[in-house]
Design an enzyme around this catalytic site. Structure first.
Site, PDB file in Angstrom:
ATOM      1  N   ILE A  19      18.920  91.202  26.328  1.00 30.14           N
ATOM      2  CA  ILE A  19      19.116  89.874  26.925  1.00 30.14           C
ATOM      3  C   ILE A  19      19.489  88.855  25.852  1.00 30.14           C
ATOM      4  CG2 ILE A  19      17.930  87.984  28.122  1.00 30.14           C
ATOM      5  CD1 ILE A  19      16.269  90.164  29.608  1.00 30.14           C
ATOM      6  N   ASP A  62      10.639  87.087  12.559  1.00 31.65           N
ATOM      7  CA  ASP A  62       9.813  88.168  13.102  1.00 31.65           C
ATOM      8  C   ASP A  62       8.628  87.486  13.768  1.00 31.65           C
ATOM      9  OD1 ASP A  62       8.006  90.203  13.626  1.00 31.65           O
ATOM     10  OD2 ASP A  62       8.433  91.268  11.758  1.00 31.65           O
ATOM     11  N   ASN A  85      13.232  84.511  23.277  1.00 34.16           N
ATOM     12  CA  ASN A  85      13.561  85.667  24.121  1.00 34.16           C
ATOM     13  C   ASN A  85      12.871  86.944  23.652  1.00 34.16           C
ATOM     14  OD1 ASN A  85      15.499  87.636  25.606  1.00 34.16           O
ATOM     15  ND2 ASN A  85      15.841  88.046  23.425  1.00 34.16           N
ATOM     16  N   TYR A 151       1.296  94.836  29.433  1.00 36.73           N
ATOM     17  CA  TYR A 151       2.510  94.003  29.272  1.00 36.73           C
ATOM     18  C   TYR A 151       2.468  92.857  30.287  1.00 36.73           C
ATOM     19  CZ  TYR A 151       7.490  92.751  29.796  1.00 36.73           C
ATOM     20  OH  TYR A 151       8.681  92.077  29.912  1.00 36.73           O
ATOM     21  N   LYS A 155       2.518  88.789  29.695  1.00 39.96           N
ATOM     22  CA  LYS A 155       3.540  87.902  30.269  1.00 39.96           C
ATOM     23  C   LYS A 155       2.901  86.844  31.180  1.00 39.96           C
ATOM     24  CE  LYS A 155       7.314  89.185  28.302  1.00 39.96           C
ATOM     25  NZ  LYS A 155       8.203  88.253  27.596  1.00 39.96           N
ATOM     26  N   THR A 186      18.657  96.795  29.839  1.00 42.21           N
ATOM     27  CA  THR A 186      18.524  96.720  28.373  1.00 42.21           C
ATOM     28  C   THR A 186      17.694  97.924  27.933  1.00 42.21           C
ATOM     29  OG1 THR A 186      16.408  95.568  28.437  1.00 42.21           O
ATOM     30  CG2 THR A 186      18.374  94.187  28.516  1.00 42.21           C
TER      31      THR A 186
END
Ligand SMILES: NC(=O)c1ccc[n+]([C@@H]2O[C@H](COP(=O)([O-])OP(=O)(O)OC[C@H]3O[C@@H](n4cnc5c(N)ncnc54)[C@H](OP(=O)(O)O)[C@@H]3O)[C@@H](O)[C@H]2O)c1
Length: 247
Positions: A19, A62, A85, A151, A155, A186
């Site tokens: 992305i 990083d 992103n 995950y 988020k 992706t």
């Protein structure tokens, strides 16, 4: 508040693939003057620099290394739009042996990385008149899928921080965007087993550009995201985006 990226200077983290790369390319096609391609290894931005010349400037970030983030903010003093992103993904349920390790690493990059990006770049955006801070969250910020629950938790936490940034940064005239893609084609989409249903990453860039022009906070760029966004709309408008005091 509405915003147009034409003639703007933009920074994108995780710019070398997925992305992030699509964002860099779309922003240039839509008239951005310059894009800082923030990457872990400078050589990974070489193909973009080769393609776009001095419209793309590589810079090292990083998200696991706060010093790299603050150094980049010292260098990219002219940036007006920051898109955080970069992110990481693990297949891990709460019952998996790797659950705690997965959540720790996802929190470190997806949440602490966001906090460090906001701390480093808020003063730069303020000095440049307000601008935009956009965060790549996900539909899983709202809906947990058990195969990648750690995950999803990271988020959801990132979405929570993004809401706080919306309120705090509005005081300096910075627009905050919370971007919630569904399955996107992706490496991460492949790792999550979404290859068959994934949609192109350019949709995310178009969603961000349209949301800025419309003055929206939430961005639901692809088919699944739009479906979830439609069901979420009333809660978003009446609770998330409403002025409410917690007291
Ligand atoms: N793909 C999807 O279906 C989907 C859906 C919703 C939300 N998202 C979110 O969208 C964002 C981009 O996802 P993607 O699909 O493009 O992922 P991707 O294909 O896995 O690319 C991830 C990017 O993040 C960078 N990155 C990873 N760890 C980093 C770190 N510690 N510091 C700086 N950069 C780091 C990677 O750099 P290297 O090349 O150096 O590893 C790469 O450029 C993520 O935040 C993701 O959670 C993706």
């Amino acid at each position: 508040m509405t915003y147009n990226i034409n003639n703007k200077i933009i920074l994108v983290t995780g710019a070398n693939r997925g992305i992030g790369k699509a964002l860099v390319e779309s922003f240039i096609e839509h008239g951005a003057t310059k894009v800082y391609a923030a990457v872990r290894k400078l050589e990974n931005a070489a193909p973009l620099v080769e393609k776009y010349g001095d419209q793309v400037v590589s810079i090292q970030i990083d998200l696991a290394d706060p010093q790299s983030i603050f150094s980049a903010a010292e260098t990219a003093k002219d940036v007006q739009v920051v898109v955080n992103n970069a992110g990481i993904y693990t297949n891990s349920t709460p019952l998996s042996d790797n659950a705690i390790a997965a959540l720790e690493s996802e929190m470190k990059i997806n949440v602490y990385g966001l906090i460090h990006m906001a701390q480093a770049f808020a003063p730069v955006l303020k000095a440049n008149g307000g601008g935009v801070f956009a965060q790549l969250n996900s539909v899983v910020s709202m809906k947990t899928f058990s195969n990648c629950a750690t995950y999803c938790a990271s988020k959801a936490a990132a979405y929570s921080i993004t809401q706080a940034l919306r309120e705090l940064l509005s005081e300096q005239g910075t627009i905050v965007l919370s971007v919630h893609p569904g399955p996107i084609a992706t490496d991460m989409g492949d790792a999550a087993g979404l290859t068959e249903i994934a949609e192109p990453p350019t949709l995310v860039a178009e969603g961000i550009i349209k949301a800025l022009e419309a003055g929206d906070f939430h961005v639901f760029p692809d088919s699944m995201a739009k479906q979830i966004g439609a069901a979420y709309q009333s809660f978003a408008a009446n609770i998330i985006e409403a002025n409410m005091s917690e007291g």
